[in-house]
Design a protein around this motif. Sequence first.
Motif, PDB file in Angstrom:
ATOM      1  N   LEU A  24       8.748  11.002  25.026  1.00 15.84           N
ATOM      2  CA  LEU A  24       7.486  11.302  24.083  1.00 15.84           C
ATOM      3  C   LEU A  24       6.380  12.124  25.004  1.00 15.84           C
ATOM      4  O   LEU A  24       5.557  12.803  26.038  1.00 15.84           O
ATOM      5  CB  LEU A  24       6.555  10.700  23.369  1.00 15.84           C
ATOM      6  CG  LEU A  24       7.550  10.632  22.104  1.00 15.84           C
ATOM      7  CD1 LEU A  24       6.671   9.676  21.852  1.00 15.84           C
ATOM      8  CD2 LEU A  24       7.779  11.956  21.362  1.00 15.84           C
ATOM      9  N   LYS A  25       6.289  11.230  26.275  1.00 19.89           N
ATOM     10  CA  LYS A  25       5.369  11.384  27.399  1.00 19.89           C
ATOM     11  C   LYS A  25       5.480  12.166  28.749  1.00 19.89           C
ATOM     12  O   LYS A  25       4.637  13.494  29.115  1.00 19.89           O
ATOM     13  CB  LYS A  25       4.805   9.544  28.006  1.00 19.89           C
ATOM     14  CG  LYS A  25       3.856  10.428  29.390  1.00 19.89           C
ATOM     15  CD  LYS A  25       3.689   9.511  30.773  1.00 19.89           C
ATOM     16  CE  LYS A  25       3.225   9.711  32.271  1.00 19.89           C
ATOM     17  NZ  LYS A  25       2.274  10.766  32.240  1.00 19.89           N
ATOM     18  N   ALA A  26       7.048  12.787  28.866  1.00 22.66           N
ATOM     19  CA  ALA A  26       7.654  13.821  29.659  1.00 22.66           C
ATOM     20  C   ALA A  26       6.950  14.790  28.946  1.00 22.66           C
ATOM     21  O   ALA A  26       6.296  16.133  29.467  1.00 22.66           O
ATOM     22  CB  ALA A  26       9.152  13.527  30.102  1.00 22.66           C
ATOM     23  N   ALA A  27       7.874  14.671  27.794  1.00 23.13           N
ATOM     24  CA  ALA A  27       6.875  16.076  26.600  1.00 23.13           C
ATOM     25  C   ALA A  27       5.505  16.540  26.223  1.00 23.13           C
ATOM     26  O   ALA A  27       5.334  17.005  26.633  1.00 23.13           O
ATOM     27  CB  ALA A  27       7.857  15.714  25.574  1.00 23.13           C
ATOM     28  N   SER A  28       5.072  15.447  26.332  1.00 19.54           N
ATOM     29  CA  SER A  28       3.793  15.718  26.764  1.00 19.54           C
ATOM     30  C   SER A  28       2.804  16.287  27.393  1.00 19.54           C
ATOM     31  O   SER A  28       2.349  16.948  27.986  1.00 19.54           O
ATOM     32  CB  SER A  28       3.063  14.387  26.359  1.00 19.54           C
ATOM     33  OG  SER A  28       1.377  14.657  26.194  1.00 19.54           O
ATOM     34  N   LEU A  39       1.358  17.732  22.889  1.00 16.28           N
ATOM     35  CA  LEU A  39       2.144  18.114  22.133  1.00 16.28           C
ATOM     36  C   LEU A  39       1.855  17.951  21.018  1.00 16.28           C
ATOM     37  O   LEU A  39       1.108  17.818  20.179  1.00 16.28           O
ATOM     38  CB  LEU A  39       2.564  16.541  22.625  1.00 16.28           C
ATOM     39  CG  LEU A  39       4.508  16.359  21.982  1.00 16.28           C
ATOM     40  CD1 LEU A  39       5.219  17.811  22.851  1.00 16.28           C
ATOM     41  CD2 LEU A  39       5.092  15.295  22.209  1.00 16.28           C
ATOM     42  N   VAL A  40       2.703  19.205  19.968  1.00 15.30           N
ATOM     43  CA  VAL A  40       2.800  19.392  18.531  1.00 15.30           C
ATOM     44  C   VAL A  40       4.345  18.664  18.029  1.00 15.30           C
ATOM     45  O   VAL A  40       5.164  18.381  18.125  1.00 15.30           O
ATOM     46  CB  VAL A  40       2.952  21.040  18.108  1.00 15.30           C
ATOM     47  CG1 VAL A  40       2.916  20.586  16.501  1.00 15.30           C
ATOM     48  CG2 VAL A  40       1.813  21.625  18.639  1.00 15.30           C
ATOM     49  N   VAL A  51       7.461   7.988  12.677  1.00 13.47           N
ATOM     50  CA  VAL A  51       7.711   6.687  13.835  1.00 13.47           C
ATOM     51  C   VAL A  51       7.609   7.455  14.937  1.00 13.47           C
ATOM     52  O   VAL A  51       6.690   7.124  16.352  1.00 13.47           O
ATOM     53  CB  VAL A  51       9.331   6.535  13.563  1.00 13.47           C
ATOM     54  CG1 VAL A  51       9.604   6.048  14.859  1.00 13.47           C
ATOM     55  CG2 VAL A  51       9.708   5.071  12.673  1.00 13.47           C
ATOM     56  N   CYS A  52       7.941   8.943  15.066  1.00  9.20           N
ATOM     57  CA  CYS A  52       7.545  10.338  16.038  1.00  9.20           C
ATOM     58  C   CYS A  52       6.468   9.577  16.448  1.00  9.20           C
ATOM     59  O   CYS A  52       5.859   9.985  17.937  1.00  9.20           O
ATOM     60  CB  CYS A  52       7.833  11.327  15.938  1.00  9.20           C
ATOM     61  SG  CYS A  52      10.041  11.406  15.868  1.00  9.20           S
ATOM     62  N   VAL A  53       5.574  10.018  15.647  1.00  7.22           N
ATOM     63  CA  VAL A  53       3.755  10.335  15.444  1.00  7.22           C
ATOM     64  C   VAL A  53       3.578   8.826  15.810  1.00  7.22           C
ATOM     65  O   VAL A  53       2.549   8.832  17.252  1.00  7.22           O
ATOM     66  CB  VAL A  53       3.718  10.828  14.453  1.00  7.22           C
ATOM     67  CG1 VAL A  53       1.385  10.281  13.745  1.00  7.22           C
ATOM     68  CG2 VAL A  53       3.621  12.067  13.967  1.00  7.22           C
ATOM     69  N   GLU A  54       3.963   7.737  14.943  1.00  6.52           N
ATOM     70  CA  GLU A  54       3.491   6.358  16.059  1.00  6.52           C
ATOM     71  C   GLU A  54       3.717   6.101  17.357  1.00  6.52           C
ATOM     72  O   GLU A  54       2.829   5.505  17.863  1.00  6.52           O
ATOM     73  CB  GLU A  54       3.863   5.384  15.315  1.00  6.52           C
ATOM     74  CG  GLU A  54       3.490   3.548  15.431  1.00  6.52           C
ATOM     75  CD  GLU A  54       1.795   3.763  15.103  1.00  6.52           C
ATOM     76  OE1 GLU A  54       1.799   2.745  16.105  1.00  6.52           O
ATOM     77  OE2 GLU A  54       1.522   4.638  14.065  1.00  6.52           O
ATOM     78  N   LEU A  55       4.821   6.586  17.742  1.00  4.54           N
ATOM     79  CA  LEU A  55       5.155   5.629  18.634  1.00  4.54           C
ATOM     80  C   LEU A  55       4.326   7.438  20.183  1.00  4.54           C
ATOM     81  O   LEU A  55       3.880   6.671  20.949  1.00  4.54           O
ATOM     82  CB  LEU A  55       6.843   6.757  19.232  1.00  4.54           C
ATOM     83  CG  LEU A  55       7.511   5.316  18.956  1.00  4.54           C
ATOM     84  CD1 LEU A  55       9.044   6.279  18.776  1.00  4.54           C
ATOM     85  CD2 LEU A  55       7.723   3.872  19.367  1.00  4.54           C
ATOM     86  N   ALA A  56       4.473   8.107  19.701  1.00  8.12           N
ATOM     87  CA  ALA A  56       3.354   8.845  20.138  1.00  8.12           C
ATOM     88  C   ALA A  56       1.689   8.969  21.109  1.00  8.12           C
ATOM     89  O   ALA A  56       0.725   7.997  21.404  1.00  8.12           O
ATOM     90  CB  ALA A  56       3.699  10.630  19.952  1.00  8.12           C
ATOM     91  N   LEU A  57       1.230   8.173  19.688  1.00 14.13           N
ATOM     92  CA  LEU A  57      -0.073   6.887  19.099  1.00 14.13           C
ATOM     93  C   LEU A  57      -0.335   6.320  19.714  1.00 14.13           C
ATOM     94  O   LEU A  57      -1.401   5.726  20.835  1.00 14.13           O
ATOM     95  CB  LEU A  57      -0.424   6.967  17.940  1.00 14.13           C
ATOM     96  CG  LEU A  57      -0.394   8.636  16.778  1.00 14.13           C
ATOM     97  CD1 LEU A  57      -0.947   8.102  15.493  1.00 14.13           C
ATOM     98  CD2 LEU A  57      -1.495   9.435  17.267  1.00 14.13           C
ATOM     99  N   ARG A  58       1.064   5.091  19.943  1.00 16.71           N
ATOM    100  CA  ARG A  58       1.461   4.381  20.803  1.00 16.71           C
ATOM    101  C   ARG A  58       1.133   4.097  22.800  1.00 16.71           C
ATOM    102  O   ARG A  58       0.791   3.636  23.101  1.00 16.71           O
ATOM    103  CB  ARG A  58       2.319   3.442  20.032  1.00 16.71           C
ATOM    104  CG  ARG A  58       2.567   2.788  19.334  1.00 16.71           C
ATOM    105  CD  ARG A  58       3.205   2.205  18.785  1.00 16.71           C
ATOM    106  NE  ARG A  58       3.391   1.112  17.704  1.00 16.71           N
ATOM    107  CZ  ARG A  58       3.914  -0.124  16.980  1.00 16.71           C
ATOM    108  NH1 ARG A  58       5.250  -0.265  18.081  1.00 16.71           N
ATOM    109  NH2 ARG A  58       4.307  -0.157  15.609  1.00 16.71           N
ATOM    110  N   GLY A  59       1.557   5.225  22.248  1.00 20.87           N
ATOM    111  CA  GLY A  59       1.702   5.847  24.064  1.00 20.87           C
ATOM    112  C   GLY A  59       1.014   6.243  24.233  1.00 20.87           C
ATOM    113  O   GLY A  59       0.775   6.100  25.911  1.00 20.87           O
ATOM    114  N   PRO A  62      -1.714  12.923  23.239  1.00 20.95           N
ATOM    115  CA  PRO A  62      -2.939  13.582  23.319  1.00 20.95           C
ATOM    116  C   PRO A  62      -2.020  14.761  22.438  1.00 20.95           C
ATOM    117  O   PRO A  62      -0.793  14.545  23.057  1.00 20.95           O
ATOM    118  CB  PRO A  62      -3.498  14.582  23.933  1.00 20.95           C
ATOM    119  CG  PRO A  62      -2.507  14.313  25.595  1.00 20.95           C
ATOM    120  CD  PRO A  62      -1.574  13.424  25.277  1.00 20.95           C
ATOM    121  N   VAL A  63      -1.122  14.447  20.380  1.00 22.04           N
ATOM    122  CA  VAL A  63      -0.596  15.072  20.059  1.00 22.04           C
ATOM    123  C   VAL A  63      -1.595  16.034  19.030  1.00 22.04           C
ATOM    124  O   VAL A  63      -2.815  15.386  18.963  1.00 22.04           O
ATOM    125  CB  VAL A  63       0.376  14.443  19.754  1.00 22.04           C
ATOM    126  CG1 VAL A  63       1.372  13.733  20.919  1.00 22.04           C
ATOM    127  CG2 VAL A  63      -0.600  13.018  18.992  1.00 22.04           C
TER     128      VAL A  63
END
Length: 67
Positions: A24-28, A39-40, A51-59, A62-63
């Motif tokens: 997700l960091k690479a995509a962001s 990242l949207v 789960v995808c949203v939670e992982l992005a927030l844990r990392g 910015p989403v």
Amino acid sequence: MSEDWGLVTLPTSGDPEKISIGRLKAASDMALKYYGTPLVVTTSGGKDSSVCVELALRGGHPVRGAA
């Protein structure tokens, strides 16, 4: 993650949560670099997209959410 010659190498073994956050960091990073926007993460409200949203927030990435 290494970025040589425009190629991105991501880890494939280890803790699944850390691997997912790294991807997700690479995509962001790509979204910010190429589009100038966070990242949207589209979500249906189901367990997978949640789960995808939670992982992005844990990392700490910015989403933007899109329903």
